[in-house]
Design a protein around this motif. Structure first.
Motif, PDB file in Angstrom:
ATOM      1  N   ALA A   1      -2.766  17.171   7.388  1.00  0.00           N
ATOM      2  CA  ALA A   1      -3.051  16.116   8.358  1.00  0.00           C
ATOM      3  C   ALA A   1      -1.936  15.071   8.293  1.00  0.00           C
ATOM      4  O   ALA A   1      -1.763  14.401   7.270  1.00  0.00           O
ATOM      5  CB  ALA A   1      -4.401  15.473   8.065  1.00  0.00           C
ATOM      6  N   GLN A   2      -1.175  14.965   9.371  1.00  0.00           N
ATOM      7  CA  GLN A   2      -0.154  13.935   9.453  1.00  0.00           C
ATOM      8  C   GLN A   2      -0.806  12.599   9.810  1.00  0.00           C
ATOM      9  O   GLN A   2      -1.717  12.528  10.606  1.00  0.00           O
ATOM     10  CB  GLN A   2       0.876  14.313  10.530  1.00  0.00           C
ATOM     11  CG  GLN A   2       1.546  15.659  10.329  1.00  0.00           C
ATOM     12  CD  GLN A   2       2.702  15.591   9.352  1.00  0.00           C
ATOM     13  OE1 GLN A   2       3.139  14.530   8.951  1.00  0.00           O
ATOM     14  NE2 GLN A   2       3.205  16.770   8.951  1.00  0.00           N
ATOM     15  N   ASN A   3      -0.299  11.511   9.214  1.00  0.00           N
ATOM     16  CA  ASN A   3      -0.799  10.170   9.502  1.00  0.00           C
ATOM     17  C   ASN A   3      -2.331  10.133   9.440  1.00  0.00           C
ATOM     18  O   ASN A   3      -3.007   9.779  10.414  1.00  0.00           O
ATOM     19  CB  ASN A   3      -0.305   9.727  10.884  1.00  0.00           C
ATOM     20  CG  ASN A   3      -0.247   8.222  11.016  1.00  0.00           C
ATOM     21  OD1 ASN A   3      -0.040   7.510  10.034  1.00  0.00           O
ATOM     22  ND2 ASN A   3      -0.445   7.729  12.216  1.00  0.00           N
TER      23      ASN A   3
ATOM     24  N   TRP B   1      -1.545  14.133   4.419  1.00  0.00           N
ATOM     25  CA  TRP B   1      -2.542  14.685   3.500  1.00  0.00           C
ATOM     26  C   TRP B   1      -2.474  16.205   3.566  1.00  0.00           C
ATOM     27  O   TRP B   1      -2.553  16.795   4.646  1.00  0.00           O
ATOM     28  CB  TRP B   1      -3.940  14.219   3.880  1.00  0.00           C
ATOM     29  CG  TRP B   1      -5.069  14.949   3.176  1.00  0.00           C
ATOM     30  CD1 TRP B   1      -5.753  16.033   3.651  1.00  0.00           C
ATOM     31  CD2 TRP B   1      -5.642  14.635   1.899  1.00  0.00           C
ATOM     32  NE1 TRP B   1      -6.714  16.423   2.740  1.00  0.00           N
ATOM     33  CE2 TRP B   1      -6.671  15.588   1.658  1.00  0.00           C
ATOM     34  CE3 TRP B   1      -5.390  13.664   0.938  1.00  0.00           C
ATOM     35  CZ2 TRP B   1      -7.438  15.589   0.498  1.00  0.00           C
ATOM     36  CZ3 TRP B   1      -6.150  13.657  -0.223  1.00  0.00           C
ATOM     37  CH2 TRP B   1      -7.166  14.605  -0.433  1.00  0.00           C
ATOM     38  N   ILE B   2      -2.296  16.844   2.398  1.00  0.00           N
ATOM     39  CA  ILE B   2      -2.318  18.303   2.301  1.00  0.00           C
ATOM     40  C   ILE B   2      -3.578  18.666   1.529  1.00  0.00           C
ATOM     41  O   ILE B   2      -3.647  18.515   0.310  1.00  0.00           O
ATOM     42  CB  ILE B   2      -1.063  18.835   1.584  1.00  0.00           C
ATOM     43  CG1 ILE B   2       0.207  18.388   2.318  1.00  0.00           C
ATOM     44  CG2 ILE B   2      -1.109  20.361   1.479  1.00  0.00           C
ATOM     45  CD1 ILE B   2       1.497  18.698   1.576  1.00  0.00           C
ATOM     46  N   GLY B   3      -4.613  19.091   2.247  1.00  0.00           N
ATOM     47  CA  GLY B   3      -5.895  19.376   1.630  1.00  0.00           C
ATOM     48  C   GLY B   3      -5.885  20.686   0.862  1.00  0.00           C
ATOM     49  O   GLY B   3      -5.254  21.666   1.274  1.00  0.00           O
TER      50      GLY B   3
ATOM     51  N   HIS C   1      -0.764  14.138  -1.417  1.00  0.00           N
ATOM     52  CA  HIS C   1      -0.583  13.130  -0.374  1.00  0.00           C
ATOM     53  C   HIS C   1       0.503  12.127  -0.719  1.00  0.00           C
ATOM     54  O   HIS C   1       1.031  12.104  -1.837  1.00  0.00           O
ATOM     55  CB  HIS C   1      -1.899  12.395  -0.109  1.00  0.00           C
ATOM     56  CG  HIS C   1      -2.440  11.639  -1.289  1.00  0.00           C
ATOM     57  ND1 HIS C   1      -2.003  10.382  -1.635  1.00  0.00           N
ATOM     58  CD2 HIS C   1      -3.381  11.965  -2.212  1.00  0.00           C
ATOM     59  CE1 HIS C   1      -2.655   9.960  -2.708  1.00  0.00           C
ATOM     60  NE2 HIS C   1      -3.487  10.900  -3.088  1.00  0.00           N
ATOM     61  N   GLY C   2       0.821  11.256   0.227  1.00  0.00           N
ATOM     62  CA  GLY C   2       1.811  10.211   0.034  1.00  0.00           C
ATOM     63  C   GLY C   2       1.211   8.999  -0.647  1.00  0.00           C
ATOM     64  O   GLY C   2       0.049   8.989  -1.052  1.00  0.00           O
ATOM     65  N   THR C   3       2.023   7.936  -0.749  1.00  0.00           N
ATOM     66  CA  THR C   3       1.571   6.731  -1.432  1.00  0.00           C
ATOM     67  C   THR C   3       2.259   5.498  -0.867  1.00  0.00           C
ATOM     68  O   THR C   3       3.368   5.580  -0.323  1.00  0.00           O
ATOM     69  CB  THR C   3       1.849   6.812  -2.942  1.00  0.00           C
ATOM     70  OG1 THR C   3       1.416   5.605  -3.583  1.00  0.00           O
ATOM     71  CG2 THR C   3       3.334   6.986  -3.219  1.00  0.00           C
ATOM     72  N   SER C   4       1.611   4.362  -1.031  1.00  0.00           N
ATOM     73  CA  SER C   4       2.197   3.088  -0.612  1.00  0.00           C
ATOM     74  C   SER C   4       3.101   2.503  -1.700  1.00  0.00           C
ATOM     75  O   SER C   4       3.764   1.493  -1.471  1.00  0.00           O
ATOM     76  CB  SER C   4       1.081   2.090  -0.292  1.00  0.00           C
ATOM     77  OG  SER C   4       0.259   1.871  -1.433  1.00  0.00           O
ATOM     78  N   SER C   5       3.132   3.122  -2.870  1.00  0.00           N
ATOM     79  CA  SER C   5       3.937   2.621  -3.999  1.00  0.00           C
ATOM     80  C   SER C   5       4.849   3.726  -4.529  1.00  0.00           C
ATOM     81  O   SER C   5       4.611   4.287  -5.611  1.00  0.00           O
ATOM     82  CB  SER C   5       3.020   2.106  -5.114  1.00  0.00           C
ATOM     83  OG  SER C   5       2.178   1.076  -4.652  1.00  0.00           O
TER      84      SER C   5
ATOM     85  N   ALA D   1       8.090  16.259   3.396  1.00  0.00           N
ATOM     86  CA  ALA D   1       8.954  17.439   3.240  1.00  0.00           C
ATOM     87  C   ALA D   1       8.136  18.641   2.806  1.00  0.00           C
ATOM     88  O   ALA D   1       8.313  19.759   3.321  1.00  0.00           O
ATOM     89  CB  ALA D   1      10.060  17.152   2.224  1.00  0.00           C
ATOM     90  N   LEU D   2       7.217  18.444   1.863  1.00  0.00           N
ATOM     91  CA  LEU D   2       6.368  19.542   1.391  1.00  0.00           C
ATOM     92  C   LEU D   2       5.461  20.041   2.508  1.00  0.00           C
ATOM     93  O   LEU D   2       5.230  21.256   2.634  1.00  0.00           O
ATOM     94  CB  LEU D   2       5.533  19.079   0.199  1.00  0.00           C
ATOM     95  CG  LEU D   2       4.635  20.133  -0.445  1.00  0.00           C
ATOM     96  CD1 LEU D   2       5.471  21.260  -1.052  1.00  0.00           C
ATOM     97  CD2 LEU D   2       3.730  19.510  -1.503  1.00  0.00           C
ATOM     98  N   ALA D   3       4.958  19.127   3.324  1.00  0.00           N
ATOM     99  CA  ALA D   3       4.068  19.504   4.424  1.00  0.00           C
ATOM    100  C   ALA D   3       4.753  20.445   5.413  1.00  0.00           C
ATOM    101  O   ALA D   3       4.095  21.280   6.041  1.00  0.00           O
ATOM    102  CB  ALA D   3       3.571  18.253   5.150  1.00  0.00           C
ATOM    103  N   LYS D   4       6.082  20.329   5.546  1.00  0.00           N
ATOM    104  CA  LYS D   4       6.829  21.225   6.427  1.00  0.00           C
ATOM    105  C   LYS D   4       6.941  22.630   5.847  1.00  0.00           C
ATOM    106  O   LYS D   4       7.148  23.594   6.577  1.00  0.00           O
ATOM    107  CB  LYS D   4       8.233  20.673   6.684  1.00  0.00           C
ATOM    108  CG  LYS D   4       8.277  19.416   7.535  1.00  0.00           C
ATOM    109  CD  LYS D   4       9.719  18.989   7.748  1.00  0.00           C
ATOM    110  CE  LYS D   4       9.816  17.744   8.597  1.00  0.00           C
ATOM    111  NZ  LYS D   4      11.239  17.334   8.803  1.00  0.00           N
TER     112      LYS D   4
END
Length: 331
Positions: free
Chosen positions: A244-246, A280-282, A291-295, A317-320
């Motif tokens: 899930a992007q964004n 998010w990569i479930g 998933h990504g992070t704000s930090s 990059a991994l999601a691609k």
């Protein structure tokens, strides 16, 4: 994005602290963009900021060996990326940047490692959010969990530490369209390459994620925050279920995350500064994902809430690379 290298010394400089001694003033050695691009292994020393380390970090990033944020400082994540590179290239694996590793990194590096970039209207569009609350209930009141401003957005765009971006551009405003700034010339990420990912291996002890091809060769290496004592990540074999992007984030109070007091489910709007970042990569392990992070500066340095946390750019990059059913081994 269009990057061009500087051919002449400019007013964009990086101040490198060379240390202090009793009774002596602190010395500063000034590096131009030209000098950074020409940095040699002999210049890689233990200073606070270092042009040689910056060059090595950019070159590792280009080849898919991430150290999280590029900060020109080195540190644990840098050593881990060097070690992974050495293993993948059949070099003596020490985790230390030695002459043989430097030679291998730089032998085919024709493009400048730092280059000029003109800030675009898109870089300034936002929407930006000056303050992101830590409390999920207050976070849910926001319509978008965007970057705090253009400087943070540009830092993520070029995989850089904000302080480094500021140090490279001491006299530049980051909110001016057309302004020329000096950035890390990171180039394409592993997800932009036509290489088929066969398996993901996550090492919970090391705090890393490896993307492997069918023959076992390493496509990409990422530092990762993987669970905690309070909320450990599972061990075993799983699969990618969805990407899930964004993503919108939904908090279940049954998780009882530290610092969260809400007893009601909470839905939080998307954005790179949200609880799960830009993607998010479930996984087939229920409620767990990558998933990504704000930090980004804390990746692999602090615990997570059980999931696998990467920088936003590494997670994207991994999601691609992944597809539904991609095997994931958590060790």
């Amino acid at each position: 994005m269009l990057l061009r290298s500087f051919a002449l010394p400019l007013g964009l400089i990086l101040g490198i602290s060379l240390g202090t001694s009793v009774g002596h003033a602190q010395k500063q050695e000034i590096f131009t963009a030209e000098t950074i691009n020409a940095a040699q292994m002999s210049e890689v020393k233990g200073q606070e900021l270092n042009a040689g380390v910056l060059k090595a970090q950019v070159l590792l990033d280009r080849e898919g060996f991430s150290q999280g944020v590029i900060d020109a400082r080195g540190g644990e994540n840098f050593s881990k990326a060097v070690l992974a590179y050495q293993k993948a290239r059949d070099l003596t694996a020490t985790g230390k940047l030695d002459e043989a590793t430097w030679q291998r990194l730089t032998e085919n590096a024709r493009d400048a490692v730092v280059a000029s970039y003109a800030i675009t209207a898109a870089d300034l569009t936002g929407p930006f959010v000056k303050e992101i609350p830590k409390d999920y209930a207050k976070m849910a009141e926001l319509k978008h969990l965007g970057y705090r401003g253009p400087r943070e957005a540009l830092s993520e765009k070029f995989h850089m530490d904000e302080d480094l971006l500021a140090a490279l551009n001491p006299a530049v405003s980051f909110d001016t369209e057309g302004a020329s700034i000096l950035v890390a010339s990171v180039g394409p990420k592993p997800g932009d390459q036509p290489r088929k990912l066969a398996k993901i291996v996550i090492d919970k002890t090391e705090g890393s994620l490896e993307a492997l091809a069918a023959d076992g060769t390493l496509i990409a290496y990422f530092p990762a925050s993987v669970g905690s004592t309070e909320k450990p990540a599972p061990t075993g074999n799983f699969q990618v279920r969805n990407v899930a992007q964004n993503p919108t984030y939904r908090y279940n109070p049954d998780f009882k995350f530290k610092g969260q007091k809400s007893k009601q489910p909470i839905e939080i709007a998307p954005g790179p500064n949200g609880p799960v970042g830009a993607v998010w990569i479930g996984l087939s392990a229920k409620t767990y994902g990558i998933h990504g992070t704000s930090s980004p500066d804390l990746v692999s340095k602090t615990a997570s809430h059980g999931c696998i946390r990467l920088t936003n750019w590494d997670a994207l990059a991994l999601a691609k690379l992944v597809t539904k059913g991609t095997p994931v081994e958590m060790r």
